[in-house]
Every structure is written in structure tokens, then in C-alpha cells.
Motif scaffolding. Structure first.
Motif, PDB file in Angstrom:
ATOM      1  N   TRP A  93      60.343   7.988 -25.815  1.00  8.01           N
ATOM      2  CA  TRP A  93      59.291   7.946 -24.794  1.00  8.01           C
ATOM      3  C   TRP A  93      58.721   6.533 -24.664  1.00  8.01           C
ATOM      4  CZ3 TRP A  93      54.080   6.788 -25.826  1.00  8.01           C
ATOM      5  CH2 TRP A  93      53.230   6.903 -24.723  1.00  8.01           C
ATOM      6  N   ALA A  94      58.408   5.903 -25.803  1.00  7.57           N
ATOM      7  CA  ALA A  94      57.836   4.553 -25.781  1.00  7.57           C
ATOM      8  C   ALA A  94      58.797   3.565 -25.130  1.00  7.57           C
ATOM      9  CB  ALA A  94      57.495   4.106 -27.200  1.00  7.57           C
ATOM     10  N   GLN A  95      60.072   3.702 -25.425  1.00  7.94           N
ATOM     11  CA  GLN A  95      61.070   2.804 -24.843  1.00  7.94           C
ATOM     12  C   GLN A  95      61.192   3.012 -23.338  1.00  7.94           C
ATOM     13  OE1 GLN A  95      62.689   0.333 -26.756  1.00  7.94           O
ATOM     14  NE2 GLN A  95      62.934  -0.377 -24.637  1.00  7.94           N
ATOM     15  N   GLN A  96      61.138   4.269 -22.912  1.00  3.11           N
ATOM     16  CA  GLN A  96      61.198   4.571 -21.475  1.00  3.11           C
ATOM     17  C   GLN A  96      60.009   3.956 -20.738  1.00  3.11           C
ATOM     18  OE1 GLN A  96      61.628   8.791 -20.754  1.00  3.11           O
ATOM     19  NE2 GLN A  96      63.276   8.965 -22.258  1.00  3.11           N
ATOM     20  N   GLN A  97      58.821   4.082 -21.325  1.00  2.00           N
ATOM     21  CA  GLN A  97      57.631   3.502 -20.693  1.00  2.00           C
ATOM     22  C   GLN A  97      57.750   1.985 -20.595  1.00  2.00           C
ATOM     23  OE1 GLN A  97      55.582   5.623 -19.283  1.00  2.00           O
ATOM     24  NE2 GLN A  97      56.730   7.257 -20.269  1.00  2.00           N
ATOM     25  N   ALA A  98      58.222   1.356 -21.671  1.00  2.00           N
ATOM     26  CA  ALA A  98      58.359  -0.101 -21.691  1.00  2.00           C
ATOM     27  C   ALA A  98      59.431  -0.564 -20.709  1.00  2.00           C
ATOM     28  CB  ALA A  98      58.689  -0.571 -23.104  1.00  2.00           C
ATOM     29  N   ASN A  99      60.495   0.224 -20.543  1.00  2.00           N
ATOM     30  CA  ASN A  99      61.553  -0.134 -19.592  1.00  2.00           C
ATOM     31  C   ASN A  99      61.036  -0.067 -18.153  1.00  2.00           C
ATOM     32  OD1 ASN A  99      63.343  -0.511 -21.688  1.00  2.00           O
ATOM     33  ND2 ASN A  99      64.329   1.492 -21.465  1.00  2.00           N
ATOM     34  N   ARG A 100      60.200   0.932 -17.872  1.00  2.00           N
ATOM     35  CA  ARG A 100      59.649   1.082 -16.518  1.00  2.00           C
ATOM     36  C   ARG A 100      58.626  -0.009 -16.212  1.00  2.00           C
ATOM     37  NH1 ARG A 100      58.861   6.816 -17.886  1.00  2.00           N
ATOM     38  NH2 ARG A 100      60.670   7.984 -17.179  1.00  2.00           N
ATOM     39  N   ASP A 101      57.803  -0.313 -17.232  1.00  2.00           N
ATOM     40  CA  ASP A 101      56.730  -1.288 -17.047  1.00  2.00           C
ATOM     41  C   ASP A 101      56.501  -2.021 -18.365  1.00  2.00           C
ATOM     42  OD1 ASP A 101      54.474  -2.762 -16.599  1.00  2.00           O
ATOM     43  OD2 ASP A 101      53.168  -1.062 -16.137  1.00  2.00           O
ATOM     44  N   PRO A 102      56.957  -3.262 -18.473  1.00  2.00           N
ATOM     45  CA  PRO A 102      56.811  -4.005 -19.736  1.00  2.00           C
ATOM     46  C   PRO A 102      55.354  -4.154 -20.195  1.00  2.00           C
ATOM     47  CG  PRO A 102      58.346  -5.114 -18.260  1.00  2.00           C
ATOM     48  CD  PRO A 102      57.704  -4.010 -17.462  1.00  2.00           C
ATOM     49  N   ASN A 103      54.400  -4.028 -19.253  1.00  2.00           N
ATOM     50  CA  ASN A 103      52.985  -4.167 -19.606  1.00  2.00           C
ATOM     51  C   ASN A 103      52.281  -2.821 -19.793  1.00  2.00           C
ATOM     52  OD1 ASN A 103      52.946  -7.039 -19.483  1.00  2.00           O
ATOM     53  ND2 ASN A 103      52.937  -6.907 -17.240  1.00  2.00           N
ATOM     54  N   TYR A 104      53.059  -1.744 -19.843  1.00  2.00           N
ATOM     55  CA  TYR A 104      52.469  -0.396 -19.882  1.00  2.00           C
ATOM     56  C   TYR A 104      51.459  -0.253 -21.019  1.00  2.00           C
ATOM     57  CZ  TYR A 104      52.074   4.683 -20.235  1.00  2.00           C
ATOM     58  OH  TYR A 104      51.583   5.966 -20.305  1.00  2.00           O
ATOM     59  N   PHE A 105      51.834  -0.617 -22.216  1.00  2.00           N
ATOM     60  CA  PHE A 105      50.954  -0.397 -23.367  1.00  2.00           C
ATOM     61  C   PHE A 105      49.811  -1.414 -23.411  1.00  2.00           C
ATOM     62  CE2 PHE A 105      54.885   1.757 -24.616  1.00  2.00           C
ATOM     63  CZ  PHE A 105      54.366   3.022 -24.845  1.00  2.00           C
ATOM     64  N   LEU A 106      50.051  -2.624 -22.913  1.00  2.00           N
ATOM     65  CA  LEU A 106      48.953  -3.593 -22.815  1.00  2.00           C
ATOM     66  C   LEU A 106      47.913  -3.109 -21.818  1.00  2.00           C
ATOM     67  CD1 LEU A 106      50.904  -6.996 -22.812  1.00  2.00           C
ATOM     68  CD2 LEU A 106      49.512  -6.025 -24.664  1.00  2.00           C
ATOM     69  N   ASN A 107      48.370  -2.554 -20.686  1.00  2.00           N
ATOM     70  CA  ASN A 107      47.445  -2.018 -19.681  1.00  2.00           C
ATOM     71  C   ASN A 107      46.687  -0.809 -20.230  1.00  2.00           C
ATOM     72  OD1 ASN A 107      48.238  -3.940 -17.814  1.00  2.00           O
ATOM     73  ND2 ASN A 107      49.807  -2.619 -16.905  1.00  2.00           N
ATOM     74  N   LEU A 108      47.369  -0.005 -21.044  1.00  2.00           N
ATOM     75  CA  LEU A 108      46.739   1.174 -21.626  1.00  2.00           C
ATOM     76  C   LEU A 108      45.607   0.773 -22.565  1.00  2.00           C
ATOM     77  CD1 LEU A 108      46.927   4.262 -21.727  1.00  2.00           C
ATOM     78  CD2 LEU A 108      48.519   4.034 -23.642  1.00  2.00           C
ATOM     79  N   MET A 109      45.823  -0.311 -23.299  1.00  2.00           N
ATOM     80  CA  MET A 109      44.791  -0.788 -24.218  1.00  2.00           C
ATOM     81  C   MET A 109      43.543  -1.243 -23.464  1.00  2.00           C
ATOM     82  SD  MET A 109      47.068  -2.903 -26.985  1.00  2.00           S
ATOM     83  CE  MET A 109      45.628  -3.516 -27.848  1.00  2.00           C
ATOM     84  N   ALA A 110      43.733  -1.720 -22.236  1.00  2.00           N
ATOM     85  CA  ALA A 110      42.605  -2.216 -21.440  1.00  2.00           C
ATOM     86  C   ALA A 110      42.140  -1.197 -20.408  1.00  2.00           C
ATOM     87  CB  ALA A 110      43.022  -3.509 -20.732  1.00  2.00           C
ATOM     88  N   ALA A 111      42.556   0.055 -20.566  1.00  2.00           N
ATOM     89  CA  ALA A 111      42.230   1.083 -19.575  1.00  2.00           C
ATOM     90  C   ALA A 111      40.729   1.338 -19.519  1.00  2.00           C
ATOM     91  CB  ALA A 111      42.969   2.376 -19.903  1.00  2.00           C
ATOM     92  N   LYS A 112      40.278   1.790 -18.344  1.00  2.00           N
ATOM     93  CA  LYS A 112      38.883   2.170 -18.161  1.00  2.00           C
ATOM     94  C   LYS A 112      38.610   3.472 -18.912  1.00  2.00           C
ATOM     95  CE  LYS A 112      38.600   0.078 -13.573  1.00  2.00           C
ATOM     96  NZ  LYS A 112      38.409   0.329 -12.123  1.00  2.00           N
ATOM     97  N   PRO A 113      37.313   3.820 -19.102  1.00  2.00           N
ATOM     98  CA  PRO A 113      36.994   5.089 -19.779  1.00  2.00           C
ATOM     99  C   PRO A 113      37.594   6.280 -19.029  1.00  2.00           C
ATOM    100  CG  PRO A 113      35.048   3.708 -19.649  1.00  2.00           C
ATOM    101  CD  PRO A 113      36.104   3.029 -18.807  1.00  2.00           C
ATOM    102  N   PRO A 114      37.843   7.384 -19.730  1.00  2.00           N
ATOM    103  CA  PRO A 114      38.414   8.575 -19.089  1.00  2.00           C
ATOM    104  C   PRO A 114      37.555   9.069 -17.930  1.00  2.00           C
ATOM    105  CG  PRO A 114      38.388   8.808 -21.479  1.00  2.00           C
ATOM    106  CD  PRO A 114      37.591   7.583 -21.155  1.00  2.00           C
TER     107      PRO A 114
END
Length: 200
Positions: A14-35
Motif C-alpha cells: 500500500w505504501a509503495q502504491q501511494q508513493a508511486n502515485r504521488d511521491p509527496n503523498y506522505f509528506l503532504n499527509l504529515m502537513a494535513a489540516k485537522p480532520p
């Protein structure tokens, strides 16, 4: 170990698929707004909030327990409510139950076998669930008995009773008293169709 190894392998995939789709996926997730919403649902593995709503990580703040109960003495839930409303400034609360709830059936079965009251945490919890259903029916459906009420109706009565508890929970009342506009919704998930139905 087999189960854990499979889950770890699926996680890496799953993590690899997300990174392949968007290399910044997890960096953006870390900076996400509150739920955007607090989801209070059932622990049943068939009703995961993010899957049912196709929500992305970061969109929902989630609390789950057996049969989506809202109890003032549940410090875990009250802490989640207080944190969601106070720290995260969430204004939308979604309470979600589901048809064919094993927790409701376990509470009914407990009464049928005359289990001793409060002999352990689970029995105490299921007794609270049963009492809540019984109280709701005594007020709103006095001509009916729990034993003869359809499973779907019991699920809906249960959700409505828990919605009332949520409205009256002290973190919610405190937020409203402070001038916050809090929206509370109650939904039931249909296992046979996958759809959510709004009741409250």
C-alpha cells in the motif's frame, strides 16, 4: 506470525502504491489540516469508517467500540470527544451503527441466559447496551417487547438512543454553551448494500 507478516506485506504494498502515485503523498499527509469530522462507530471489522466513506487519511478522527455506544463513564470516548471538540476544533460528529450488529445480539443473548450482572467488564458493558434499548422502547414503543422487535428496528432504536446520549455528553454541551455550532448526525450502514442511511 502468519497474520502479522501478511499485514506487514500488505502495508508495504500500500505504501509503495501511494508513493508511486504521488511521491509527496506522505509528506503532504504529515502537513494535513485537522480532520473534518469525528466518527463514532462500531468496532466490527466489517464497518471501517475510511473504507465505507472512501475517506483519505487525515479526513476523519475515529473512535470505535462495541455497538457504537456513547456512555458518560467511558473515559476513552469522553477523552476523544473532548480532544476532537477542543483541540481539533471539529464541529461535525457522526455516529454510525450497522445492521446485523453482533454487540446488540450479544446483549440480547445475555438476557436470555440470565447471566450474572456486572461479573466482568464485557457483561457490564452489554448490560448497559440492553438497558439502553429497554429504556428507549419503554418510552417510545411501550406496546412492543425487545424479544419480538425486528433486528433492524432494534439497531435503529439503539442508534437513536446513543445519539441522544451524544447530544447530552458534557463535552458537546460545553462546546455548545461556548457558542460553537455543533452538527450531529446518526447513520446506519447496510451490510448487504454497502450504503449508509441517515437516521438522525
Amino acid at each position: 506470525m502468519k497474520i502479522l507478516n501478511r499485514l506487514l506485506a500488505q502495508n508495504r504494498s500500500w505504501a509503495q502504491q501511494q508513493a508511486n502515485r504521488d511521491p509527496n503523498y506522505f509528506l503532504n499527509l504529515m502537513a494535513a489540516k485537522p480532520p473534518q469530522a469525528l466518527w463514532i462507530g462500531c468496532s466490527d471489522s466489517r464497518v471501517p469508517a475510511e473504507v465505507l466513506t472512501n475517506a483519505h487519511p487525515g479526513e476523519l478522527f475515529v473512535h470505535r467500540n462495541i455497538a457504537n455506544m456513547v456512555l458518560e463513564e467511558d473515559e476513552s470516548l469522553m477523552s476523544v470527544l473532548q480532544y476532537a471538540l477542543g483541540h481539533l476544533q471539529i464541529d461535525t460528529l457522526i455516529l454510525c451503527g450497522h445492521y446485523d450488529c453482533d454487540g446488540i445480539q450479544a446483549a440480547l443473548a445475555l438476557q436470555q441466559v440470565n447471566a450474572p450482572l456486572f461479573s466482568d467488564p464485557l457483561t457490564h458493558y452489554l448490560q448497559k447496551l440492553y438497558d439502553s434499548l429497554n429504556d428507549w422502547m419503554a418510552v417510545f414503543q411501550p406496546e412492543m417487547k425487545i424479544a419480538t422487535t425486528g433486528k433492524e428496528k432494534l439497531t435503529e432504536y439503539h442508534l437513536m438512543a446513543q445519539a441522544v446520549n451524544l447530544i447530552n455528553a458534557w463535552p458537546v454541551k460545553s462546546a455548545i454553551k461556548a457558542g460553537r455550532d455543533i452538527a450531529i448526525y446518526g447513520c446506519v450502514h447496510e451490510l448487504h448494500s454497502g450504503y449508509l442511511k441517515r437516521l438522525v
